[in-house]
Design a protein around this motif. Structure first.
Motif, PDB file in Angstrom:
ATOM      1  N   MET A  31      61.480  61.396  16.716  1.00  0.00           N
ATOM      2  CA  MET A  31      62.433  62.174  15.675  1.00  0.00           C
ATOM      3  C   MET A  31      63.232  62.035  14.950  1.00  0.00           C
ATOM      4  O   MET A  31      64.467  61.526  15.122  1.00  0.00           O
ATOM      5  CB  MET A  31      62.629  63.518  16.460  1.00  0.00           C
ATOM      6  CG  MET A  31      61.838  63.833  17.363  1.00  0.00           C
ATOM      7  SD  MET A  31      62.325  65.384  18.255  1.00  0.00           S
ATOM      8  CE  MET A  31      61.576  66.888  16.307  1.00  0.00           C
ATOM      9  N   PRO A  78      69.010  68.844  20.644  1.00  0.00           N
ATOM     10  CA  PRO A  78      69.737  69.838  21.338  1.00  0.00           C
ATOM     11  C   PRO A  78      70.142  69.137  22.111  1.00  0.00           C
ATOM     12  O   PRO A  78      71.235  69.449  22.973  1.00  0.00           O
ATOM     13  CB  PRO A  78      68.385  70.315  21.568  1.00  0.00           C
ATOM     14  CG  PRO A  78      67.282  70.302  21.569  1.00  0.00           C
ATOM     15  CD  PRO A  78      67.711  69.528  20.545  1.00  0.00           C
TER      16      PRO A  78
ATOM     17  N   LEU B 141      59.496  68.845  23.297  1.00  0.00           N
ATOM     18  CA  LEU B 141      59.496  67.284  22.098  1.00  0.00           C
ATOM     19  C   LEU B 141      60.804  67.280  22.423  1.00  0.00           C
ATOM     20  O   LEU B 141      61.419  66.105  22.222  1.00  0.00           O
ATOM     21  CB  LEU B 141      58.651  67.968  20.697  1.00  0.00           C
ATOM     22  CG  LEU B 141      59.137  66.423  20.507  1.00  0.00           C
ATOM     23  CD1 LEU B 141      57.754  65.353  20.078  1.00  0.00           C
ATOM     24  CD2 LEU B 141      58.289  66.379  18.998  1.00  0.00           C
ATOM     25  N   ALA B 142      61.668  68.255  21.611  1.00  0.00           N
ATOM     26  CA  ALA B 142      63.464  68.270  21.145  1.00  0.00           C
ATOM     27  C   ALA B 142      63.947  67.986  22.793  1.00  0.00           C
ATOM     28  O   ALA B 142      65.186  67.655  22.370  1.00  0.00           O
ATOM     29  CB  ALA B 142      63.640  69.654  20.658  1.00  0.00           C
ATOM     30  N   GLU B 143      63.201  68.912  23.809  1.00  0.00           N
ATOM     31  CA  GLU B 143      63.659  68.526  24.311  1.00  0.00           C
ATOM     32  C   GLU B 143      64.438  66.671  25.417  1.00  0.00           C
ATOM     33  O   GLU B 143      64.729  66.823  26.638  1.00  0.00           O
ATOM     34  CB  GLU B 143      64.182  69.685  25.864  1.00  0.00           C
ATOM     35  CG  GLU B 143      64.553  71.220  25.067  1.00  0.00           C
ATOM     36  CD  GLU B 143      66.042  70.882  25.686  1.00  0.00           C
ATOM     37  OE1 GLU B 143      67.051  70.164  25.686  1.00  0.00           O
ATOM     38  OE2 GLU B 143      66.667  72.111  24.981  1.00  0.00           O
ATOM     39  N   HIS B 144      63.627  66.126  25.474  1.00  0.00           N
ATOM     40  CA  HIS B 144      62.940  64.932  25.864  1.00  0.00           C
ATOM     41  C   HIS B 144      62.344  65.615  26.844  1.00  0.00           C
ATOM     42  O   HIS B 144      62.547  64.784  28.377  1.00  0.00           O
ATOM     43  CB  HIS B 144      64.273  64.566  25.907  1.00  0.00           C
ATOM     44  CG  HIS B 144      63.828  63.668  24.439  1.00  0.00           C
ATOM     45  ND1 HIS B 144      63.538  62.568  23.942  1.00  0.00           N
ATOM     46  CD2 HIS B 144      64.993  63.978  23.472  1.00  0.00           C
ATOM     47  CE1 HIS B 144      64.274  62.510  22.664  1.00  0.00           C
ATOM     48  NE2 HIS B 144      65.382  62.936  22.728  1.00  0.00           N
TER      49      HIS B 144
END
Lengths: 358, 358
Positions: A31, A78, B141-144
């Motif tokens: 990302m 995040p 995704l964002a939180e891995h």
DNA sequence: AGCTTCGCAGGAATCGATTTCTCGGTCAAG
DNA sequence: CTTGACCGAGAAATCGATTCCTGCGAAGCT
């Protein structure tokens, strides 16, 4: 336009001055970061951060940043944000079992509100066990969760460390003794009273009760409600003869009903204080071929798909979803900084809005 | 013994050389960090990290670190760890609805395995909606997140970005077209076949079918299984006359059953391909006062508390919990680095172990 | 004895965002 | 025209852990 201090990830700048993408690197498909946005917009990462968080930035810069962010499809990481801010947009919901529809409805209620406020929800199943509950509370602490909605598995959940860190906690359905924590509860006594009244109103003569474990507050309160009405009808009878404590599970209800059937001058109706035990009670009745007319049943709480209704059971639905929603709203208020002593909200049982909408 | 470069959090060292705790500071009650452990043990943070992660460290040091960590009750901050490692010990489970016991059982299966392997589980309810599903996938995704167990709400979940980042995904219960993803499925055709056979074996003469949405794979497969048996019994009848598509919900089953009742030469038994629709079908039958003998029912999947059995429904339990457990094991294998083409595991329906235990 | 090799601990960079500090520039008041 | 306040953007520190790299010291080899 100065470049950010750190080269954007996936670029090398040690020997070549010219920055070039490194598509074969291990970061393919990763990302975009705030540095890449900053670089594309020709500003510093700090400015990008300010734009993202709505802090004052002059119009032209803000526009450039927004364009770059959109182009790169940027979402702030995040994890990094949480590390820095020491807080997250995640709530924990700890329930005793995911397999009771009462708690899944409650979960829906929490989720609706959380979702609407931009919070994610982590659902944890404590399995009614103190140790699992503690583990999840530790996780909530370590993960810097914004708050916890807890249906306590025991009378003394290990909240100390969480509260020390000022993480808001709201208990639902069951209250917590000796700790200052907001709670959202049902009027258990009133529900039980009302269930008992209904059975008498339907013409039954002697209404017994099957409730939960002795040490459980809800079980006691519900038994109290029953006892109150029972004693009014049978002032000279010891109510305890017609009361059974079970474990809030199907098997418990089954056994308790069997036990009640052997009572001298046995009851002709029974209030069962939760849905699972009612299923068990019904099983016993069907096994003994006792009809709904011979033995009336009232159930505190619902089971979806009208199973119980069909078997002639007097069902008193409990507002599980509202309970969850109210708890979540209270929690969000605290997260938002609301001060003041611990609140204790008791929901009306007749339906209607949980707490005034805002 | 050199002190770590950064003074431990909560200590000030700018003017005073002597480090002293700052209990009034904003960090009161905060968790200890690796720096504090290092300082107490008289080693560098790097060494503490190595001890924690089981990397080779000489015995004496390791012992000192362990003692310090225990004394401070140290737990590594998962957020910091996640940021650095770019991965976490968290799995996402995305289900279409938390209110169907089939999926809660499945969730239990996933949780059992995840828990056992030291992973946490985030449960997400997509509400059968593509948009919510996408949102949760983005969150994962964002939180891995380490991996995702997905019961797809649609035929084309938006997995691209997740897969680009090589996050393992396993689909359960429903497969995904056109994407190389591991999946754990039921032999839907076989279950439906078996259900249909049973009704014929019980003496019913013409068995109809209520299945799910046309575009849903499981609905099709289950209809296929029924169709196969039906056509064997009625070679000259168009099976479509006895098939209804509904929406896998209670209301859908209710309407579909009503529609079947109006069919010319109506069926005398019906296979319903999921639990919720069976409840609806039963409601219609009870409203029309049609007894279980007049109209047989078979249900794919269970509803807890033996509601259906009691109504004379032929229930074919589905191994939801095993499904979840198998999916979780597969996912953990992939997370552990297992290579190879996407697997497709089809569970036997008769019970028994899902996949060979290891 | 001298040189290489190896193991292991410490220093420092790193993950990606937020936030404090700093400083250049603008504007108003004296 | 000068000086001080103020605004806003960049530089750099920070959150807490991991990990690469360096260098020290001990051991092995000739």
């Amino acid at each position: 336009m100065p470049l950010p201090v750190r080269p954007p990830r996936g670029y090398r700048s040690e020997i070549d001055i010219k920055l070039s993408p490194d598509p074969a690197g291990p970061y393919a498909g990763a990302m975009p970061t705030i540095y890449e946005v900053a670089s594309l917009a020709g500003v510093s990462p700090a400015t990008v951060s300010r734009v993202i968080n709505g802090l004052p930035v002059s119009g032209a810069y803000a526009e450039r940043v927004r364009a770059a962010a959109t182009k790169l499809n940027f979402t702030p990481n995040p994890t990094a944000r949480r590390l820095r801010r020491r807080s997250s947009q995640v709530l924990a919901l700890i329930i005793p079992t995911i397999e009771n529809p009462f708690f899944t409805s409650l979960a829906r209620g929490v989720e609706d509100v959380a979702q609407g406020a931009g919070y994610s929800l982590v659902l944890c199943d404590s399995d009614e066990r103190h140790d699992k509950e503690s583990t999840y509370l530790d996780v909530a602490l370590a993960e810097h969760m914004a708050g916890v909605v807890l249906v306590p598995a025991t009378n003394h959940p290990r909240l100390a460390r969480l509260l020390e860190r000022r993480t808001p906690v709201v208990s639902v359905d069951r209250s917590i003794r000796g700790t200052e924590v907001d709670s959202v509860l049902l009027d258990n006594r009133e529900v039980a009273r009302s269930a008992t009244e209904r059975l008498y109103a339907r013409g039954f003569r002697r209404v017994g009760c099957i409730t939960g474990p002795r040490e459980t507050e809800t079980a006691q309160q519900r038994a109290d409600g029953w006892r109150e009405v029972f004693s009014r009808h049978h002032p000279r009878t010891d109510p305890e003869r017609y009361l059974r404590h079970a474990d809030f599970r199907v098997a418990g209800g089954r056994d308790a009903m069997a036990s009640l059937l052997t009572t001298r001058r046995r009851p002709d109706a029974v209030v069962v204080t939760n849905n699972s035990m009612t299923v068990g009670a019904l099983e016993t009745l069907q096994r003994e071929r006792i009809s709904p007319a011979e033995m009336g049943l009232a159930c505190l709480g619902d089971l979806p798909y009208s199973v119980l209704q069909r078997a002639g059971v007097e069902v008193l639905p409990l507002p599980a979803r509202s309970l969850g929603a109210a708890a979540a709203r209270l929690l969000l208020d605290r997260i938002g900084g609301a001060e003041g002593p611990a609140q204790r909200i008791v929901l009306p049982i007749g339906g209607g809005p949980a707490i005034p909408d805002r």
